[in-house]
Scaffold this active site. Structure first.
Site, PDB file in Angstrom:
ATOM      1  N   ASN A   9     -56.480   5.769  -9.621  1.00  7.42           N
ATOM      2  CA  ASN A   9     -55.537   5.234 -10.410  1.00  7.42           C
ATOM      3  C   ASN A   9     -54.271   5.959  -9.781  1.00  7.42           C
ATOM      4  OD1 ASN A   9     -53.587   3.182 -11.252  1.00  7.42           O
ATOM      5  ND2 ASN A   9     -53.714   3.496 -13.544  1.00  7.42           N
ATOM      6  N   TRP A  10     -53.278   5.101  -8.526  1.00  6.21           N
ATOM      7  CA  TRP A  10     -52.447   6.052  -8.293  1.00  6.21           C
ATOM      8  C   TRP A  10     -51.275   5.830  -8.976  1.00  6.21           C
ATOM      9  CZ3 TRP A  10     -52.981   6.617  -2.030  1.00  6.21           C
ATOM     10  CH2 TRP A  10     -54.411   7.577  -1.610  1.00  6.21           C
ATOM     11  N   LYS A  11     -51.569   4.977  -9.466  1.00  9.87           N
ATOM     12  CA  LYS A  11     -49.825   4.333 -10.724  1.00  9.87           C
ATOM     13  C   LYS A  11     -48.876   4.565 -10.013  1.00  9.87           C
ATOM     14  CE  LYS A  11     -51.948   6.416 -14.372  1.00  9.87           C
ATOM     15  NZ  LYS A  11     -51.869   7.716 -15.522  1.00  9.87           N
ATOM     16  N   HIS A  93     -53.981  -1.303 -18.291  1.00 12.39           N
ATOM     17  CA  HIS A  93     -54.130  -0.103 -18.401  1.00 12.39           C
ATOM     18  C   HIS A  93     -53.331   0.429 -19.892  1.00 12.39           C
ATOM     19  CE1 HIS A  93     -53.408   3.514 -17.411  1.00 12.39           C
ATOM     20  NE2 HIS A  93     -54.302   4.330 -16.698  1.00 12.39           N
ATOM     21  N   GLU A 166     -60.715   4.339 -21.297  1.00 10.25           N
ATOM     22  CA  GLU A 166     -59.618   5.512 -21.412  1.00 10.25           C
ATOM     23  C   GLU A 166     -59.000   5.956 -22.750  1.00 10.25           C
ATOM     24  OE1 GLU A 166     -58.119   6.038 -17.189  1.00 10.25           O
ATOM     25  OE2 GLU A 166     -57.223   4.500 -18.083  1.00 10.25           O
ATOM     26  N   SER A 214     -57.533  11.852 -17.807  1.00 13.72           N
ATOM     27  CA  SER A 214     -57.629  13.873 -17.119  1.00 13.72           C
ATOM     28  C   SER A 214     -59.164  13.771 -17.265  1.00 13.72           C
ATOM     29  CB  SER A 214     -57.061  14.697 -18.527  1.00 13.72           C
ATOM     30  OG  SER A 214     -55.694  14.555 -19.132  1.00 13.72           O
ATOM     31  N   GLY A 235     -56.851   9.474 -12.668  1.00 10.58           N
ATOM     32  CA  GLY A 235     -55.139   9.772 -11.974  1.00 10.58           C
ATOM     33  C   GLY A 235     -54.570  10.311 -11.692  1.00 10.58           C
ATOM     34  N   GLY A 236     -54.003  11.671 -12.411  1.00  9.97           N
ATOM     35  CA  GLY A 236     -53.618  12.465 -12.006  1.00  9.97           C
ATOM     36  C   GLY A 236     -54.116  13.664 -10.314  1.00  9.97           C
TER      37      GLY A 236
END
Ligand code: PGA
Length: 260
Positions: A9-11, A93, A166, A214, A235-236
């Site tokens: 998920n690159w947001k 999300h 999440e 995370s 994500g990150g």
């Protein structure tokens, strides 16, 4: 062989050019991965990434509107996604819920449109830090599932539903005013069990449940071997080539073989 999903998920990160450069570099890793790789880039990067036509890569959308078309400034419809051959979408999300005020009712409408039109739909659920402290995680998650899937007939869903658990308190974006924690393997196992049990209770059996919050190259080996974890929503760590590829490598070794 059991399926395992690594969903990125690159947001609101990476321009189209950056996204293409990143995925080109990742191409061989994706092709050789035993996991199913999904990338959810910004809408604007979807055409360029879809054009790369990489085997074993599904390029999806981070959101969509429930209506076919109309006066919804700034929104994107199912037919617009279909036109780009998008086959998957993230719905609900926690950033959509908290920052953009998406309600369970709205999420239910989006789920209905996405699932009834054959998109692989990842429904994101998770409790906040306060809800965890109040010990109402189970109640919150069950309610999120029930409301998001309300009225949706299981038979029409045909294996297209995926859930991502999440916990908001573990997501890197989280609430800056609350402590940031990572769940233990035991906590994840217990919650995934609870989610699968609730899904079965409301008529959805054999649904894959991903873990997100995370997830990274350091904790993924332990987490991917947990019973009931069918993949990650990342994500990150998915934005950094070295981290994401390490996760793909680790999944090749541990997720597929041990979870069979
Ligand atoms: P994170 O994000 O991996 O950076 O915590 C996960 C997500 O929000 O989907």
């Amino acid at each position: 062989m059991k399926d395992f999903i690594l969903a990125a998920n690159w947001k609101m990160n990476k321009t189209s050019s950056e996204a293409v450069k990143f995925v080109r570099k990742l191409k061989n890793k994706i092709k050789k991965s035993k996991s199913n790789i999904m990338i959810f880039p910004s809408y604007l990067s979807i055409p360029a990434l879809a054009k790369l036509k990489i085997n074993n890569l599904s390029v999806g959308a981070q959101n969509m509107h429930y209506a076919e078309k109309g006066t919804f400034t700034g929104e994107v419809s199912l037919s617009m996604l279909n036109d780009l051959s998008v086959k998957s979408v993230l719905i609900g999300h926690s950033e959509r819920r908290t920052i953009f005020g998406e309600t369970d009712e709205l999420i239910n409408k989006k789920m209905t449109t996405a699932l009834y039109n054959g998109l692989t739909t990842i429904l994101c659920i998770g409790e906040t830090y306060d809800e965890k402290v109040e010990k109402i995680t189970s109640k919150v998650l069950k309610k999120q599932l029930q409301l998001a899937l309300k009225g949706i007939e299981r038979d029409k869903v045909n294996g297209k539903l995926i859930v991502a658990y999440e916990p908001v308190w573990a997501i890197s974006s989280g609430d800056p005013n609350k402590p940031k924690l990572t769940p233990t393997a035991k906590e994840i196992e217990k919650t995934h069990k609870l989610i699968k049990a609730e899904l079965s209770k409301i008529g959805f059996n054999d649904i894959m449940v991903l873990y997100g919050g995370s997830a990274n190259e350091n904790n993924c080996k332990e987490f991917m071997q947990i019973d009931g974890v069918d993949g990650f929503l990342i994500g990150g760590a998915s934005l950094v080539y070295e981290k994401f590829t390490k996760m793909i490598d680790i999944a090749n070794k541990y997720a597929i073989d041990t979870n069979n």
